[in-house]
Scaffold this motif. Structure first.
Motif, PDB file in Angstrom:
ATOM      1  N   GLY A  42       5.149  10.004   1.527  1.00  0.00           N
ATOM      2  CA  GLY A  42       5.725  10.381   2.809  1.00  0.00           C
ATOM      3  C   GLY A  42       4.865  11.278   3.671  1.00  0.00           C
ATOM      4  N   LYS A  43       3.555  11.333   3.418  1.00  0.00           N
ATOM      5  CA  LYS A  43       2.701  12.254   4.176  1.00  0.00           C
ATOM      6  C   LYS A  43       1.895  11.567   5.280  1.00  0.00           C
ATOM      7  CE  LYS A  43       2.171  15.794   0.611  1.00  0.00           C
ATOM      8  NZ  LYS A  43       1.210  16.566  -0.214  1.00  0.00           N
ATOM      9  N   LEU A  79       2.754  12.055   9.280  1.00  0.00           N
ATOM     10  CA  LEU A  79       4.205  11.947   9.242  1.00  0.00           C
ATOM     11  C   LEU A  79       4.884  13.316   9.311  1.00  0.00           C
ATOM     12  CD1 LEU A  79       4.699   8.963   6.779  1.00  0.00           C
ATOM     13  CD2 LEU A  79       4.790   8.988   9.279  1.00  0.00           C
ATOM     14  N   LYS A 105      12.116  11.319   1.618  1.00  0.00           N
ATOM     15  CA  LYS A 105      10.720  11.674   1.357  1.00  0.00           C
ATOM     16  C   LYS A 105      10.007  12.202   2.606  1.00  0.00           C
ATOM     17  CE  LYS A 105       9.684   8.511  -2.501  1.00  0.00           C
ATOM     18  NZ  LYS A 105       8.769   7.440  -2.955  1.00  0.00           N
ATOM     19  N   LEU A 106      10.626  12.036   3.763  1.00  0.00           N
ATOM     20  CA  LEU A 106      10.002  12.457   5.011  1.00  0.00           C
ATOM     21  C   LEU A 106      10.499  13.845   5.405  1.00  0.00           C
ATOM     22  CD1 LEU A 106      10.382   9.102   6.975  1.00  0.00           C
ATOM     23  CD2 LEU A 106       8.305   9.984   5.891  1.00  0.00           C
ATOM     24  N   PRO A 166       9.479  15.805   8.528  1.00  0.00           N
ATOM     25  CA  PRO A 166       8.758  16.122   9.771  1.00  0.00           C
ATOM     26  C   PRO A 166       9.173  17.470  10.361  1.00  0.00           C
ATOM     27  CG  PRO A 166      10.451  14.481  10.157  1.00  0.00           C
ATOM     28  CD  PRO A 166      10.411  14.692   8.690  1.00  0.00           C
TER      29      PRO A 166
END
Length: 864
Positions: free
Chosen positions: A134-135, A152, A512-513, A515
């Motif tokens: 998720g990066k 991300l 998983k994100l 931001p």
């Protein structure tokens, strides 16, 4: 439909009908009849419905094709969330219009030429142990061989890297198992150098290649000086996949046109499509990228073209690092199973899917058991001995995605317009689902990672034909969501995609994100570092150096500072603007009319525009993002004068139209309003302090924003007092009005902080109280009643304490207010507020829940 499904449907519909009736919105049966909906339609709608404020389980990143952008949407709702600008300018985000994003876009220049168009194809997510982390997100541009890197943390493009030796690349981008490298393969063979070479020298001077871009996953950047390419024959290389698990360290790239045909319709030759599909098979390239990466570090193992290191074919062959395996003709993808043991290839012109087994391939390589060599000396492995097996799927098999069920794989059939569910271990077809129409790629939920999630497949269809409202000859494309959680696939949703030609998509779990919601104040979002033009409140200035005028400005609801800028015609104007907001989602945009510049400034961001003031005149500049009630007032003027011209001023209009007495009265009125507003602010501050706001970071952030605004008041008050002392009441009133602006902004953020704190510290609502709060708002009650204060109607805090048998009294009044208009208490309220309670046609269940909501209010009365 079987008995169990019928029973489940009946139960679902019964509950849904009861719920719709309870909320008075019309029965579900009526809606179904009016719209011609079936039970299956309603169930599918429920599976994709996302309530207001809800969140999707998965986030999809789709290529935007000819738009040069990317599309972000959620699953299962299929709601589009964002477009990410990558290879082409995008006005809303200011991408390509401000200097900082322009610097990223210009990294994609090729041979000194500006390239402002791209054809995004294959996105890839960064991996750790083959699982998405998720990066970082990368995507290739087929038309101009480039790779873009997206962070991300903020969904912005940070880097574009041009391939110095390829002329096109369909086969990108693909991460290796731990994001060590990004694989980018050429599409149409061409010379590596930039010179002319006749087509008659195709086999001798035209080449294919696989570029291994070294990737630093800590900072999310491609390291060009540590990257290299693998020289390949001039077959048309296509898609790739990196080995994982047992096959980690190896890569796989398929191809078409092993015939090395070059067409020539114009000279009477058969067309390219006829000559490039003559052979029964094409070649799967198998290469040990880990070994080749070490070889590429030694100058004797490489040749350098356009400053880029290339490992020649003979070096790869001599070091047992490059092999070929025959594969079905004209394949369009290669997919490695989650454990790395199975490799699936489908040929567009073959009805079969071919499943290779890594352990068999590796043994053939180790035993040096080859069936021959290609014209360039690359060893060829026997196809049959490399295969686990083949299975007939249908017409036009293309792409594959894996699920979380062992051995389960899904394949798209372009010609048949179907999705096939089958098992790559047992080689058995399990199910087929029709799609609309001509599916290309598929997107499974993390379906090409070591940890596929199953649940859904998205069919990325090339044609929509009759599925949507006709919007002219250029139709949207259709992404169709398919539920794969049951034994049979179920098509849930059609989503038109109105941007580009979406080619491929990848999915990741939303959890998983992570931001950002704001930047550190003064950040250059393209570098992640402090911007050279960072400007804080009070630091605004205009600096002239020769013919260059540099403006250091700020934006905050609801003004731009400075508001007036005068320059000479011919000056170069550089404007650094900082968004001083720290509240989430308080974006400001900025443009100067007529000069083709724009920037999008998220909270904390600093950005820059640069232009030549080459025309005389007066040009408004303003905030382009509707950010507050006074958005239209958030503007200023750029005035461009000709230094060689003599201007004659028009007679000044008399400004003062009010008498001194009227000005004094206006001043006193403004000061009184400010004092009253300040009392509200102080009451909010008192509440926040008494209830321990500092224990809650999200509340602290809002309080900090409020105090930032409030801190501006002291300086404005000093200016107002000085104007009064000088006898300039007009200016004093203006400064007092500015104080009121700061107070309103302080109060706005402060009250948001208070409301958030109340939610944190209030007792938890029961399900009934939650329903009651929703009915209270949706039923229109909140239009007249504000909890905690008198508004258009009385405060309802304590309403259950005001009447005998209060619960029944309140219920009766809500159900039929007119019957109680003569009640002495009600009549008194009507006379006082000059308003009668309307009948909102609540049902008994709603009223019962509202009473529970009133009980919750009384429990927390001290908070309102």
């Amino acid at each position: 439909m079987n008995y169990k499904l019928n029973k489940l449907s009946t139960l679902f519909l019964g509950s849904a009908i009861a719920a719709s009736t309870a909320f008075g919105a019309g029965t579900l049966e009526k809606i179904m009849k009016e719209r011609g909906l079936t039970e299956s339609d309603v169930i599918r709608a429920a599976k994709t419905y996302l309530p207001t404020g809800g969140r999707d389980e998965f986030v999809i990143f789709s290529s935007g094709g000819q738009s040069g952008q990317m599309i972000v949407y959620g699953v299962p709702s299929m709601k589009i969330l964002k477009y990410i600008a990558v290879f082409t300018p995008e006005p809303w985000q200011g991408y390509g219009f401000d200097e900082d994003s322009k610097a990223v876009l210009r990294q994609g220049n090729i041979r000194g030429r500006e390239i402002n168009w791209g054809d995004t194809h294959h996105p890839a997510l960064s991996e750790v142990d083959g699982k998405y982390d998720g990066k970082w997100l990368v995507i290739n541009d087929k038309a101009n061989p480039r790779v873009g890197v997206i962070d991300l943390g903020d969904f912005e493009t940070k880097q574009i890297v041009v391939n110095p030796i390829l002329k096109s690349d369909h086969g990108g981008a693909f991460f290796t198992q731990n994001s060590e490298y990004i694989i980018e393969a050429s599409q149409y063979a061409a010379p590596f150098d930039n010179n002319y070479h006749p087509i008659e020298e195709y086999k001798e001077t035209y080449r294919g290649a696989i570029t291994m871009w070294k990737f630093d996953s800590k900072i999310g950047r491609i390291q060009e000086d540590k990257s290299f390419s693998i020289e390949l024959p001039p077959y048309m290389q296509d898609l790739s996949d990196a080995g994982k698990g047992v096959s980690h360290g190896w890569g796989f790239t398929n191809s078409f046109n092993s015939e090395m045909y070059t067409g020539g319709i114009e000279v009477g030759m058969p067309p390219f499509e006829a000559g490039c599909s003559r052979n029964d098979t094409d070649f799967l390239h198998v290469y040990n990228w880990e070994k080749l990466a070490e070889l590429a570090k030694d100058d004797k193992n490489v040749k350098v073209v356009n400053g880029h290191r290339i490992v020649p074919m003979d070096v790869s062959i001599a070091n047992n690092a490059l092999f070929l395996i025959p594969e079905p003709k004209s394949p369009h993808g290669v997919d490695v199973s989650p454990d790395g043991e199975y490799i699936t290839v489908c040929g567009k012109l073959d009805t079969h899917a071919s499943v290779y087994k890594w352990s068999k391939i590796k043994k053939l390589i180790d035993d040096k058991k080859f069936v021959g060599k290609d014209p360039y000396g690359i060893p060829i492995l026997d196809m049959k001995e490399s295969l686990h097996g083949q299975v007939e799927l249908g017409l036009g098999p293309l792409h594959n995605q894996y699920s979380n069920v062992d051995g389960e794989i899904y394949t798209s059939l372009y010609v048949d317009s179907q999705i096939v569910k089958w098992n790559y271990k047992t080689l058995k077809v399990l199910d087929k689902e029709n799609v609309h129409y001509n599916v290309g790629h598929l997107c499974g939920m993390e379906g090409k990672s070591a940890d596929p999630q199953g649940k859904y497949i998205i069919s990325l269809n090339k044609l929509a034909i009759d599925r949507f409202q006709n919007v002219g000859p250029l139709h949207p494309q259709n992404h169709q969501l398919i539920d794969i959680s049951g034994k049979k696939m179920d098509l849930l949703y059609d989503m038109p995609i109105p941007l580009g030609e979406p080619h491929q998509a990848v999915a990741i779990r939303a959890e998983k994100l992570h931001p950002h919601v704001r930047y550190k104040m003064g950040t250059n979002t393209k570098t992640g570092k402090p911007h050279k033009g960072k400007t804080l409140a009070g630091q605004e200035k205009i600096v002239r150096e020769g013919n260059t005028v540099t403006v250091y400005g700020t934006m905050v609801r609801s003004h731009i500072n400075p508001e007036r800028i005068t320059v000479n015609k011919g000056d170069t104007v550089i404007m650094h603007i900082t968004n001083l907001e720290r509240a989430e989602d308080e974006t400001h945009g900025f443009t100067v009319d007529h000069f083709d510049v724009h920037m999008s400034l998220e909270p904390g961001e600093t950005s820059t525009i640069k232009f030549e003031a080459d025309i005389e005149g007066v040009f408004p500049y303003y905030c382009t993002e509707f950010c507050s009630a006074l958005h239209l007032e958030m503007m200023g003027y750029l005035m461009v004068k000709d230094p060689n011209k003599k201007y004659v001023s028009a007679q000044k209009l008399k400004m003062q139209t009010m008498s001194p007495e009227q000005l004094k009265a206006e001043y006193d009125k403004t000061v009184a309003v400010n004092a009253a507003t300040d009392e509200v602010i102080q009451s909010v501050v008192k509440f926040l302090k008494e209830n321990g706001y500092d224990k809650y970071p999200v509340v602290v952030e809002l309080v900090t924003d409020a105090l930032d605004q409030y801190g501006q008041i002291k300086g404005e008050k000093a200016k107002a007092d000085a104007a009064v002392k000088a006898g300039d009441m007009e200016k004093a009133i203006l400064f007092e009005n500015m104080i009121w602006q700061y107070m309103v902004k302080t109060a706005d953020v402060g009250i948001r902080a208070k409301d958030l704190l109340v939610k944190k510290i209030a007792t938890k609502q029961s399900p009934a109280a939650e329903r009651g709060a929703r009915a209270f708002d949706e039923g229109g009650c909140s239009g007249c009643h504000v909890v905690g204060k008198v508004s258009s109607g009385p405060d309802l805090t304590g309403v259950l304490q005001r009447h005998e048998n209060a619960e029944k009294w309140v219920s009766d009044f809500i159900l039929d207010p007119e019957k109680m208009f003569k009640d002495p208490y009600v009549k008194g309220m009507i006379d006082y507020f000059n308003l009668k309670m309307p009948n909102q046609h609540m049902n008994k269940e709603e009223v019962k829940d509202i009473v529970e909501y009133f009980k919750w209010i009384d429990e927390n009365a001290n908070l309102f």
